[in-house]
Design a protein around this motif. Sequence first.
Motif, PDB file in Angstrom:
ATOM      1  N   TYR A   1       0.823  -1.211   0.000  1.00  0.00           N
ATOM      2  CA  TYR A   1       0.000   0.000   0.000  1.00  0.00           C
ATOM      3  C   TYR A   1       0.857   1.261   0.000  1.00  0.00           C
ATOM      4  O   TYR A   1       0.495   2.273  -0.622  1.00  0.00           O
TER       5      TYR A   1
ATOM      6  N   ASP B   1      -7.379   0.990   2.722  1.00  0.00           N
ATOM      7  CA  ASP B   1      -5.931   1.089   2.840  1.00  0.00           C
ATOM      8  C   ASP B   1      -5.434   0.075   3.875  1.00  0.00           C
ATOM      9  O   ASP B   1      -6.227  -0.572   4.566  1.00  0.00           O
TER      10      ASP B   1
ATOM     11  N   PHE C   1      -8.429   4.401   1.221  1.00  0.00           N
ATOM     12  CA  PHE C   1      -7.170   4.731   0.561  1.00  0.00           C
ATOM     13  C   PHE C   1      -7.094   6.215   0.222  1.00  0.00           C
ATOM     14  O   PHE C   1      -6.056   6.854   0.422  1.00  0.00           O
TER      15      PHE C   1
END
Length: 583
Positions: A159, A533, A539
């Motif tokens: 990520y 996320d 995210f």
Amino acid sequence: MKRILALVLAIVMLFGLTACGGSKKSDVPTLDYLYNTSDSHKAIGEYLQSALAQVGITMTLKNQEWNTFLNTRKNGDYFVARNGWLADYNDPICFLDMWTSNSGNNDVQFGKGAHKDLKMYSIDLTKFGGAKVENGTWAETYDVLISKIKATTDAAARYEMMHMAEDMLMATGCIVPLYYYTDLYMIDDSVEGFYSNPLGYKYMMYTKVNGKTDNLNVCLASEPDTLDPALNSAVDGATMITHLFSGLAKWAEVDGKLTIVADAAKELVKGVTNADGTVTYTYTLRDGLKWSNGDELKASDFVNAWKRAASEALGADYGYMFEVVKGYPNDLAATADDAAKTITITINNAISYWDELLAFPTYFPVHSSAYNNEKWATEPATYICNGAYVIDSWTHDSVITLKKNDKFIDKASITMEKINCHLSDDANNMLANFKKGDWLLIDDVPTNEIATLKKDYPNEFVIAGQIGTYYVCWNVNADLLPGSSLKGVEKEKAQQEIRNAIGLLYDRNYIVEKVAQGGQLPASSFVAMGMTDADGNEFYKNANKAAGNSYVGYFDTSASAYSANVEKAVEVLKKYYDIKVAD
């Protein structure tokens, strides 16, 4: 609109964007804005046009019908264009891997044409076990970063690198997010058993109309560019393909919740992790699977279709979705045992969205007769499929009629006998037919009718959640500084500044409230809302977090920040242009 334009004009006059002393500035280029036939796309284009006009930038609007528009954008034959991207599966990488040099969805032309040889990008992957590159090409940096992400199983590292990828994209200024999508459509309250998924696909095979199951009239869009599962890249095409084909997995509504379940496969198995970190899956097909012409559906039909879709020879837009498979693109680690009805496939490493890929049209099987007939997917006579429906008739640019497939293994569960998919890209025509009761589902509505539809059709006008972003895209090879002495890297850095500055001139709150009117939210990042996320937050809420800004994303979309955004934009633009402002 008047308030916004007056504000922009006042700021422009304050900064005095007229010819001034110093180095020669570039002529202001006329921007050609490409959009496809739709009242809503036109209305947004007209707003963008008026916003730029106030700082002396002329934007002309160019309208093309859908298929021509797609090909024009794909080929890079445009200056600036409207665009939109919907998630293909629930992972941020599907918003990021489309911008690699070899992606068929890379409309911006990153790593293509003149941009291919431009050495100006840097990436440091040493903390992730990769290399450090300074002043490399797009292929040497962004492409490498995406490959590294796909080869990484550590969630936190993965990520973090995806945020690095979005940082690179947004720094170019070529992607200008306007708002996060919602899915607007109308469905008559006589229709039951309908559902849609977060990708925007509509499912009509289990419907009834006032308890009847003879036929359903709908309008999704205009004539599809293709109904070949490997080549399709449009949501309306995907909706039809999911009715016509059966993959190993599918989206289903179970107890009111959408989930991925087995379809042609007996079950969705867990993969076996190998010593080298690759993961092998072995699927067994259900007994009794048939093609619509009566041929037995074989395990090799899947494997051959995957190899075709991934191949460089086919050049499919979504071919890169097989990049997770070992041996991509031309030697996929996929084998079939037709006698045992098993398919074995090995992917490079464990990924959380593998089952969702299996439910995506690009992973659907294709009949062997398609391999020697490139036009097989354009006529009913040659369209052999394995799903709930077959194409009964196709009057081009008018209507495609889907008929229940007698050879489909689950035909007993399919309620609707025929689905008449009328073809139109005229939202006013769609609404007129809906109001008359001729079409019971329409996938677009006129923007200027939204307020009335909310009031008059509270149960039939639907604003559904959808994971996607509506944005403006620039052709990275378009010349924003004609006549300038700047060259190469120096020129591209200046153009990045200009593109990012122009993006600040757009009042996204005005766009969503007064133009789009569909419950959308202003976007400050490309990766859309709805993606999780590593820390459990969305995210997009962590986008550009390292910059330490008080706002979320790459620029402040709050209404109170608009005037300051315009000031910043004007300050940049006056560095490069002598702009004449009309009284």
